[in-house]
Scaffold this motif. Structure first.
Motif, PDB file in Angstrom:
ATOM      1  N   PRO A  85       0.839  -1.209   0.000  1.00  0.00           N
ATOM      2  CA  PRO A  85       0.000   0.000   0.000  1.00  0.00           C
ATOM      3  C   PRO A  85       0.870   1.253   0.000  1.00  0.00           C
ATOM      4  CG  PRO A  85      -0.692  -1.556   1.685  1.00  0.00           C
ATOM      5  CD  PRO A  85       0.644  -2.019   1.196  1.00  0.00           C
ATOM      6  N   ALA A  86       0.265   2.386  -0.322  1.00  0.00           N
ATOM      7  CA  ALA A  86       1.012   3.639  -0.369  1.00  0.00           C
ATOM      8  C   ALA A  86       0.227   4.746   0.326  1.00  0.00           C
ATOM      9  CB  ALA A  86       1.275   4.036  -1.824  1.00  0.00           C
ATOM     10  N   LEU A  87       0.959   5.632   0.986  1.00  0.00           N
ATOM     11  CA  LEU A  87       0.352   6.783   1.649  1.00  0.00           C
ATOM     12  C   LEU A  87       0.336   7.936   0.663  1.00  0.00           C
ATOM     13  CD1 LEU A  87      -0.720   7.598   4.490  1.00  0.00           C
ATOM     14  CD2 LEU A  87       1.577   8.473   4.970  1.00  0.00           C
ATOM     15  N   ALA A  88      -0.844   8.496   0.408  1.00  0.00           N
ATOM     16  CA  ALA A  88      -0.979   9.449  -0.694  1.00  0.00           C
ATOM     17  C   ALA A  88      -1.838  10.663  -0.344  1.00  0.00           C
ATOM     18  CB  ALA A  88      -1.586   8.743  -1.914  1.00  0.00           C
ATOM     19  N   MET A 120       0.481  12.658  -4.538  1.00  0.00           N
ATOM     20  CA  MET A 120       1.847  12.143  -4.501  1.00  0.00           C
ATOM     21  C   MET A 120       1.905  10.898  -3.630  1.00  0.00           C
ATOM     22  SD  MET A 120       5.349  14.230  -3.712  1.00  0.00           S
ATOM     23  CE  MET A 120       6.955  13.445  -3.833  1.00  0.00           C
ATOM     24  N   LEU A 121       2.562   9.856  -4.137  1.00  0.00           N
ATOM     25  CA  LEU A 121       2.682   8.604  -3.411  1.00  0.00           C
ATOM     26  C   LEU A 121       3.929   7.851  -3.866  1.00  0.00           C
ATOM     27  CD1 LEU A 121      -0.014   6.138  -4.842  1.00  0.00           C
ATOM     28  CD2 LEU A 121       0.558   8.273  -5.928  1.00  0.00           C
ATOM     29  N   ASP A 122       4.583   7.172  -2.956  1.00  0.00           N
ATOM     30  CA  ASP A 122       4.275   6.919  -1.570  1.00  0.00           C
ATOM     31  C   ASP A 122       4.982   7.966  -0.708  1.00  0.00           C
ATOM     32  OD1 ASP A 122       3.745   5.661   0.898  1.00  0.00           O
ATOM     33  OD2 ASP A 122       5.396   4.259   0.644  1.00  0.00           O
ATOM     34  N   LEU A 123       4.338   8.408   0.352  1.00  0.00           N
ATOM     35  CA  LEU A 123       4.946   9.401   1.228  1.00  0.00           C
ATOM     36  C   LEU A 123       5.255   8.851   2.605  1.00  0.00           C
ATOM     37  CD1 LEU A 123       4.250  11.282  -1.103  1.00  0.00           C
ATOM     38  CD2 LEU A 123       3.699  13.027   0.559  1.00  0.00           C
ATOM     39  N   GLY A 124       5.522   7.553   2.672  1.00  0.00           N
ATOM     40  CA  GLY A 124       6.004   7.024   3.930  1.00  0.00           C
ATOM     41  C   GLY A 124       5.458   5.688   4.386  1.00  0.00           C
ATOM     42  N   ALA A 125       4.572   5.069   3.616  1.00  0.00           N
ATOM     43  CA  ALA A 125       4.059   3.763   4.031  1.00  0.00           C
ATOM     44  C   ALA A 125       5.156   2.704   3.967  1.00  0.00           C
ATOM     45  CB  ALA A 125       2.876   3.349   3.160  1.00  0.00           C
ATOM     46  N   ASN A 126       6.041   2.818   2.949  1.00  0.00           N
ATOM     47  CA  ASN A 126       7.149   1.881   2.789  1.00  0.00           C
ATOM     48  C   ASN A 126       8.404   2.655   2.413  1.00  0.00           C
ATOM     49  OD1 ASN A 126       5.587  -0.856   2.741  1.00  0.00           O
ATOM     50  ND2 ASN A 126       4.491   0.465   1.304  1.00  0.00           N
ATOM     51  N   ALA A 127       9.449   2.515   3.189  1.00  0.00           N
ATOM     52  CA  ALA A 127      10.682   3.259   2.909  1.00  0.00           C
ATOM     53  C   ALA A 127      11.329   2.796   1.608  1.00  0.00           C
ATOM     54  CB  ALA A 127      11.663   3.108   4.066  1.00  0.00           C
ATOM     55  N   GLY A 167      -2.898   6.000  -8.006  1.00  0.00           N
ATOM     56  CA  GLY A 167      -3.004   7.450  -7.998  1.00  0.00           C
ATOM     57  C   GLY A 167      -3.852   7.968  -9.148  1.00  0.00           C
ATOM     58  N   SER A 168      -3.744   7.314 -10.309  1.00  0.00           N
ATOM     59  CA  SER A 168      -4.522   7.722 -11.480  1.00  0.00           C
ATOM     60  C   SER A 168      -6.014   7.495 -11.270  1.00  0.00           C
ATOM     61  CB  SER A 168      -4.044   6.958 -12.721  1.00  0.00           C
ATOM     62  OG  SER A 168      -2.730   7.317 -13.063  1.00  0.00           O
ATOM     63  N   VAL A 169      -6.353   6.345 -10.686  1.00  0.00           N
ATOM     64  CA  VAL A 169      -7.767   6.051 -10.401  1.00  0.00           C
ATOM     65  C   VAL A 169      -8.337   7.096  -9.455  1.00  0.00           C
ATOM     66  CG1 VAL A 169      -9.355   4.430  -9.297  1.00  0.00           C
ATOM     67  CG2 VAL A 169      -7.574   3.587 -10.835  1.00  0.00           C
ATOM     68  N   TYR A 170      -7.584   7.411  -8.408  1.00  0.00           N
ATOM     69  CA  TYR A 170      -8.044   8.401  -7.436  1.00  0.00           C
ATOM     70  C   TYR A 170      -8.182   9.784  -8.073  1.00  0.00           C
ATOM     71  CZ  TYR A 170      -8.129  11.422  -3.343  1.00  0.00           C
ATOM     72  OH  TYR A 170      -8.478  12.367  -2.410  1.00  0.00           O
ATOM     73  N   ALA A 171      -7.178  10.191  -8.849  1.00  0.00           N
ATOM     74  CA  ALA A 171      -7.210  11.512  -9.477  1.00  0.00           C
ATOM     75  C   ALA A 171      -8.400  11.655 -10.427  1.00  0.00           C
ATOM     76  CB  ALA A 171      -5.904  11.768 -10.234  1.00  0.00           C
ATOM     77  N   GLU A 172      -8.713  10.574 -11.128  1.00  0.00           N
ATOM     78  CA  GLU A 172      -9.825  10.618 -12.084  1.00  0.00           C
ATOM     79  C   GLU A 172     -11.183  10.533 -11.391  1.00  0.00           C
ATOM     80  OE1 GLU A 172     -11.639   8.105 -15.889  1.00  0.00           O
ATOM     81  OE2 GLU A 172      -9.654   7.596 -15.091  1.00  0.00           O
ATOM     82  N   LYS A 173     -11.346   9.566 -10.502  1.00  0.00           N
ATOM     83  CA  LYS A 173     -12.662   9.309  -9.929  1.00  0.00           C
ATOM     84  C   LYS A 173     -13.032  10.262  -8.792  1.00  0.00           C
ATOM     85  CE  LYS A 173     -13.175   5.908 -12.737  1.00  0.00           C
ATOM     86  NZ  LYS A 173     -14.097   6.063 -13.894  1.00  0.00           N
ATOM     87  N   VAL A 174     -12.056  10.642  -7.978  1.00  0.00           N
ATOM     88  CA  VAL A 174     -12.349  11.496  -6.823  1.00  0.00           C
ATOM     89  C   VAL A 174     -12.073  12.968  -7.123  1.00  0.00           C
ATOM     90  CG1 VAL A 174     -11.763  11.982  -4.407  1.00  0.00           C
ATOM     91  CG2 VAL A 174     -11.942   9.619  -5.201  1.00  0.00           C
ATOM     92  N   ARG A 175     -10.962  13.240  -7.794  1.00  0.00           N
ATOM     93  CA  ARG A 175     -10.594  14.628  -8.057  1.00  0.00           C
ATOM     94  C   ARG A 175     -11.145  15.139  -9.383  1.00  0.00           C
ATOM     95  NH1 ARG A 175      -5.797  17.037  -7.743  1.00  0.00           N
ATOM     96  NH2 ARG A 175      -6.800  18.562  -6.398  1.00  0.00           N
ATOM     97  N   ALA A 214      -4.672   9.350   1.847  1.00  0.00           N
ATOM     98  CA  ALA A 214      -5.324   8.057   1.685  1.00  0.00           C
ATOM     99  C   ALA A 214      -4.285   6.941   1.693  1.00  0.00           C
ATOM    100  CB  ALA A 214      -6.111   8.021   0.387  1.00  0.00           C
ATOM    101  N   LEU A 215      -4.643   5.810   2.285  1.00  0.00           N
ATOM    102  CA  LEU A 215      -3.800   4.619   2.214  1.00  0.00           C
ATOM    103  C   LEU A 215      -4.304   3.779   1.047  1.00  0.00           C
ATOM    104  CD1 LEU A 215      -3.103   3.447   5.873  1.00  0.00           C
ATOM    105  CD2 LEU A 215      -1.424   3.681   4.036  1.00  0.00           C
ATOM    106  N   PHE A 216      -3.712   3.974  -0.116  1.00  0.00           N
ATOM    107  CA  PHE A 216      -4.127   3.248  -1.310  1.00  0.00           C
ATOM    108  C   PHE A 216      -3.633   1.814  -1.266  1.00  0.00           C
ATOM    109  CE2 PHE A 216      -4.035   7.454  -3.820  1.00  0.00           C
ATOM    110  CZ  PHE A 216      -5.346   7.717  -3.469  1.00  0.00           C
ATOM    111  N   GLY A 217      -4.459   0.928  -1.786  1.00  0.00           N
ATOM    112  CA  GLY A 217      -4.083  -0.473  -1.864  1.00  0.00           C
ATOM    113  C   GLY A 217      -4.796  -1.351  -0.864  1.00  0.00           C
TER     114      GLY A 217
END
Length: 328
Positions: A121-124, A137-144, A158-166, A283-286
């Protein structure tokens, strides 16, 4: 829809969390909110019965100083764990917390669970740009650490989120790098570039540099969690330092104080423009269902925005759309 909220998480909990939740449930008539936390503390900020608001008492609180995984495993009756369990059990459609980031990620992984096919998963969060459109922007810290394949998955999510939510059609995806040329970077970015370029479900535009991020070169920017977190903290620190310097300059003498009084409203607008909590949480994507991390210092407005963002993720069924594309 139902959204579960950790009322005890964050620097200003439970007051600001409760007030933000009240604003959200009042604004969105299709929304039910379940607040998890110490009931007596929560009730201090609620006047009478509130439609579509439920309070469930929890005996424990995960603190910012707690070791994340251990806290999730041992504090079963904490507000954060109970919130995540409600999502896992189908009692809520999503959850929001401003509490311990590591613990929330652990709860997301161990309790809510990953989407099949997602390796990490990724923090975004959505970060601000000068034109106020913002970018994910992702990942911002879920996995180093990350592999090239992970960055490709980040790009898809990120693309799904940008299209569907934003609401961004065919969102532009950029790879954070030390130069815009294709051959630039370390082994991770070079290999990731190849995968992203060949990706069929994303609109990859190439490398982007950190100095250009606030100008909005892309709608989605992907990187590994170590680099992403460094960039985020640098942006935060720079913004705070600039405003601190402005404050010192504008209060140094009588003349500057008068000038500051004249432009105070403009300065507040500028500060708000650079506040990424206005876009919601990270958001924690994934994960199988939406899990959103509100900023630790969230006030009522920031928590409201995080709930608004989470509602949009549920409404557009973002996890299911990510799952469908990953399977292709």
């Amino acid at each position: 829809m139902k959204i579960a909220i950790d009322a005890m998480g964050g620097d200003h909990a439970p007051k600001e969390i409760v007030l933000g939740a009240l604003s959200a449930v009042k604004e969105f008539q299709d929304l039910e909110i379940i607040l998890y936390g110490v009931k007596d503390e929560i009730m201090k900020y609620i006047d009478g019965d509130v439609p579509r608001l439920e309070i469930i008492h929890s005996d424990e609180v995960i603190l910012g100083t707690d070791e994340p995984v251990r806290a999730v495993r041992r504090k079963k009756n904490s507000s954060m764990v109970m919130m995540a369990q409600a999502v896992a059990d189908g009692k809520a459609d999503a959850c929001v917390s401003a509490g311990n980031t590591g613990a929330l990620m652990a709860a997301g992984l161990f309790i809510v669970g990953r989407i099949e096919g997602i390796e990490r998963p990724a923090l975004a969060p959505t970060l601000p740009t000068l034109d106020e459109k913002g970018f994910v922007m992702l990942d911002l810290g879920a996995n180093a650490d990350a592999k090239p394949e992970h960055l490709l998955q980040y790009a898809v999510m990120g693309s799904v989120y940008a299209e569907k939510v934003r609401g961004i059609a065919n969102p532009r995806v950029g790879l954070l790098n030390i130069g815009t040329e294709e051959k630039k970077g370390n082994e991770l970015t070079k290999e990731a570039f190849k995968l992203l370029k060949a990706g069929q479900s994303i609109n990859f535009i190439g490398n982007v540099e950190s100095r250009d991020l606030l100008h909005g070169p892309a709608d989605v920017v992907v990187t590994d969690g170590f680099t992403g977190n460094m960039v985020l903290k640098t942006l935060e620190g720079t913004a705070m330092s600039v405003f601190s310097m402005l404050k010192d300059t504008l209060t140094s003498n009588l003349k500057s104080k008068i000038a500051a009084g004249l432009i105070k409203s403009d300065l507040m607008k500028l500060k708000g423009k650079m506040d990424y909590s206005e876009y919601g949480g990270a958001a924690l994507f994934g994960l199988k269902t939406p899990v959103v991390k509100a900023h630790g210092s969230s006030n009522a407005r920031a928590l409201y925005n995080a709930v608004r963002q989470t509602r949009e993720m549920v409404k557009h069924d973002v996890p299911e759309k990510i799952k469908t594309i990953i399977k292709q």
